[in-house]
Design a protein around this motif. Sequence first.
Motif, PDB file in Angstrom:
ATOM      1  N   LEU A  91      -4.664  -0.575  -9.518  1.00  0.00           N
ATOM      2  CA  LEU A  91      -3.390  -0.032  -9.063  1.00  0.00           C
ATOM      3  C   LEU A  91      -3.595   0.909  -7.884  1.00  0.00           C
ATOM      4  O   LEU A  91      -2.815   0.903  -6.919  1.00  0.00           O
ATOM      5  CB  LEU A  91      -2.689   0.698 -10.215  1.00  0.00           C
ATOM      6  N   ARG A  92      -4.646   1.719  -7.942  1.00  0.00           N
ATOM      7  CA  ARG A  92      -4.950   2.622  -6.831  1.00  0.00           C
ATOM      8  C   ARG A  92      -5.124   1.827  -5.529  1.00  0.00           C
ATOM      9  O   ARG A  92      -4.660   2.252  -4.468  1.00  0.00           O
ATOM     10  CB  ARG A  92      -6.218   3.419  -7.125  1.00  0.00           C
ATOM     11  N   GLU A  93      -5.775   0.687  -5.609  1.00  0.00           N
ATOM     12  CA  GLU A  93      -6.010  -0.130  -4.420  1.00  0.00           C
ATOM     13  C   GLU A  93      -4.705  -0.674  -3.832  1.00  0.00           C
ATOM     14  O   GLU A  93      -4.637  -0.974  -2.638  1.00  0.00           O
ATOM     15  CB  GLU A  93      -6.943  -1.293  -4.756  1.00  0.00           C
ATOM     16  N   CYS A  94      -3.683  -0.811  -4.653  1.00  0.00           N
ATOM     17  CA  CYS A  94      -2.399  -1.362  -4.197  1.00  0.00           C
ATOM     18  C   CYS A  94      -1.522  -0.321  -3.500  1.00  0.00           C
ATOM     19  O   CYS A  94      -0.558  -0.683  -2.810  1.00  0.00           O
ATOM     20  CB  CYS A  94      -1.637  -1.952  -5.376  1.00  0.00           C
ATOM     21  N   ILE A  95      -1.834   0.954  -3.698  1.00  0.00           N
ATOM     22  CA  ILE A  95      -1.015   2.030  -3.125  1.00  0.00           C
ATOM     23  C   ILE A  95      -1.665   2.507  -1.839  1.00  0.00           C
ATOM     24  O   ILE A  95      -2.856   2.841  -1.834  1.00  0.00           O
ATOM     25  CB  ILE A  95      -0.885   3.207  -4.118  1.00  0.00           C
ATOM     26  N   PRO A  96      -0.908   2.579  -0.735  1.00  0.00           N
ATOM     27  CA  PRO A  96      -1.492   3.095   0.505  1.00  0.00           C
ATOM     28  C   PRO A  96      -2.114   4.470   0.289  1.00  0.00           C
ATOM     29  O   PRO A  96      -1.515   5.342  -0.362  1.00  0.00           O
ATOM     30  CB  PRO A  96      -0.284   3.174   1.457  1.00  0.00           C
ATOM     31  N   LEU A 124      -0.610   8.070  -1.777  1.00  0.00           N
ATOM     32  CA  LEU A 124      -1.210   8.596  -2.999  1.00  0.00           C
ATOM     33  C   LEU A 124      -1.833   9.964  -2.753  1.00  0.00           C
ATOM     34  O   LEU A 124      -1.705  10.876  -3.574  1.00  0.00           O
ATOM     35  CB  LEU A 124      -2.260   7.621  -3.531  1.00  0.00           C
ATOM     36  N   GLN A 125      -2.476  10.134  -1.600  1.00  0.00           N
ATOM     37  CA  GLN A 125      -3.118  11.412  -1.301  1.00  0.00           C
ATOM     38  C   GLN A 125      -2.097  12.546  -1.217  1.00  0.00           C
ATOM     39  O   GLN A 125      -2.321  13.624  -1.769  1.00  0.00           O
ATOM     40  CB  GLN A 125      -3.895  11.311   0.010  1.00  0.00           C
TER      41      GLN A 125
END
Length: 521
Positions: A160-165, A169-170
């Motif tokens: 899921l982290r990989e799917c979010i720019p 997320l930062q």
Amino acid sequence: MNNRTIGVIPLDNRACCFQFPKRIGAIAGYDIIHPPIEALGNFMDAGDSERSKEWIRKQAGSVSCLVLSIDQLAYGGLIASRAMDRTLEQCKELLSIIPEIKREYPNLKIAAASVLMRLSITYKNKEFLEYGMMIFKYSQLYDKVHRLGESELREELEQLRECIPAHILQEYLEARKRNHEMNKLILDWCAQGIVDYAVITQEDASPIGMHLSEQKLLMEQIYTSRIQHKAMVYPGADEAVQTLLIRMIQELEGKQARIYPRYSSTAGKLAVADFEDRPVEETVNCHILASGAVRVDHPDEADIVLIVNTPEPDDRPQDTKAYFNSRHNYWDIVQGIKHEISRGRNVAVADVAICNASDLELVQYVLEEGLYLELIAYAGWNTAGNTLGTVLGHAAARWLGMQDSALAHKSAPYHYTFMLERLLDEWAYQAQVRGEINKWIDTELGLNPNHLENQYLIVNEKVQLLMKEKFEQVRTVLLQQINRTNRDGIGVADFHMKDVRLPWNRTFEVSVVADCKFKQA
């Protein structure tokens, strides 16, 4: 000198944050002052916190107490609190006015409301709309992996982290970290006596998410600092200034409202309302305590009977703001209202059955029975916490206002005006007009109602047209009822809707300004 002026820094310029505290103050006989509305920002534009600082410095010596939204003062409002436009150090500098004022006016009571950030992000453009639910799910998965130890979900979390720019997320994670440090600072100031009472309200959440670890740390700080009598963490956000306002008013009056909560169903009071992290009954208890009132166990002990229209846990309405389910026992609510009023009790209704709208079945029945204006308060907007803060603030203010006959006569117009505004907002707009408008926007404009882009004027005009139709419908009903029984000794000549508009460039909320014309009975 009896100073009946309270200084307030609202959360932002929406009616629920800017207008509601003024109404509640007036109902209790208090004048609420605040910075100019243009200083509070607008939607994506942060408020001018330096201007609010100077306003506090100028007004602190002339008010009986201060009720401050930390999110407005530190970040420029609720929307701005979710972005990283201001660093931790910049936010601390903006809040430095609080200890400064306390040093200059050591006897001035200061109450502070701060928000514990929600699980998602602000939908400020199409990109953020797309990834909002992913962020929400990321927070829940992160909590399961890191707090609950469900290591088998680690791979799903990383996918899921990989799917979010990365930049989205930062910013979300950095804002959470900064805001947590600010909440810790407010609790430090509680311990030092700089802030006299503080609430940290949990914005939109769920029973699982990153917020729970933050809550635990804040609760530990409250314990180790020995400030359990002057700080709370519980569900809410937009209503928190209202809650602290009525708390301070009761302290100034030397009174404490006794509240008896009555629930429409056993299952409902144990249900977790949408966007909250605990059962409805627990949320109710938190809001009663935060408002400065006390919960009692029998209506004979109570100054106010709070009837809570609870959710049906297994049947959440979507398009139509009604259940049409035989287990939804609104008959009991209406009969309960009748019974308690016949016993001479003050009755308020917290309509938390359906998120962000009145329960159409309940309100229709209440109106047909001629009971709506017999209530001392009603609310049914947004989350359960938002509704509870408003209805408890209004109810306690009305109760206080009725303690003195001269004040009751003066404050009654504010009460009936606010009741009409709640009906137009929650019943007319949220439960009916908003759904129609959103469908129209989708089919005719092809836009997302969370961001109207350059079509605000045409959408706002459509809203005004539909709201006028709803107002005329309910005006006739209320005028037939209001003068039948009136404990205030005044007659109502007419109801007016002076203004209605979308406060922000979205359809999520509406601003309604009503007016009740009175005559001597």
